[in-house]
Design an enzyme around this catalytic site. Sequence first.
Site, short mmCIF file in Angstrom:
data_model
loop_
_atom_site.label_atom_id
_atom_site.label_comp_id
_atom_site.label_asym_id
_atom_site.label_seq_id
_atom_site.Cartn_x
_atom_site.Cartn_y
_atom_site.Cartn_z
N ASP A 55 -3.20 -7.50 -5.21
CA ASP A 55 -2.80 -7.64 -3.86
C ASP A 55 -4.02 -7.70 -2.92
OD1 ASP A 55 -0.05 -7.30 -4.85
OD2 ASP A 55 0.52 -5.74 -3.21
N SER A 96 -11.46 -1.88 -2.56
CA SER A 96 -12.56 -2.76 -2.28
C SER A 96 -12.11 -4.21 -2.81
CB SER A 96 -14.11 -2.39 -2.87
OG SER A 96 -15.01 -3.22 -2.49
N HIS A 137 -4.64 -6.03 -12.17
CA HIS A 137 -4.06 -6.66 -13.50
C HIS A 137 -4.73 -8.01 -13.99
CE1 HIS A 137 -0.50 -4.01 -12.80
NE2 HIS A 137 -0.76 -3.98 -11.68
#
Length: 288
Positions: free
Chosen positions: A92, A254, A149
């Site tokens: 995300d 980050s 992921h």
Amino acid sequence: MLFKDQLFLASQYAAPHHLVSRLMGLAADCRTPAIKNWMISRFVRRYGVDMSEALVQDPLAYDTFNQFFTRKLRADARPLDTEPGAVLCPADGAISQLGPIEHGRIFQAKGHSYSLTSLLGGDPARAEPFMGGDFATIYLSPRDYHRVHMPCAGTLREMVHVPGRLFSVNPLTATHVPELFARNERVACLFDTEYGPMAMVLVGAMIVASIETAWAGLVTPHKRQIRAQRYDEAARAPIHLDKGAEMGLFKLGSTVIVLFGPGRVRWTDTPSVRGPVRMGELLALPKA
């Protein structure tokens, strides 16, 4: 530039990056209910964190701030794109930059680029498969899901921990701190995939207390020397991760940089610079 921005940038060079990050890490692991509940509640309010997607939706049910920050999501919260050959977004966040790797350099912001070889720890042989390839840089904001992921299935070949500074990562520092991503502490993970070599670089930042991987656990905090660990030796059982599998996480977050070799993938029209993305969305397709 605004005066407050000048002060912020000056503080980035003066601050004891690793000391600040270690202290934040200790606070984030505090189990005293009054302290951790105050930290979590303030964070949720300030950043508007959406807890409806979390596996555990009560933010105060977590034992520490770090457990809350690295919360897992419901199984149905991030469906994986099903288009054949899809390369998925690994996290995300927001696309801060994407494009070709030109003359061994990666675009950071207007007027700034950084060395591919430096990003991967200084070994030209490690960088060579990605020369002339493609990159995508994904910035994870504080409110985002902070587990990373796999964009596609891959077999781990090498993991490299590169010590460095811990400048904050945001549009201001990307624009004004030269070689930002090649100066900050980072963990580069190199995989063999159906699209050829792929690298995923997890970049630390100010108050990022640690970076972990699914196979090695805690990789940071700060060490003085570059550490490279091969995983393709005959004596080692291969580590294979499926598309969409969790490969790492940030305890405070980050940036993730994804690299592919030349002629392997093309970015789709879906991701746009500064545009929001979610893990599992279509990021790229194989080149014909």
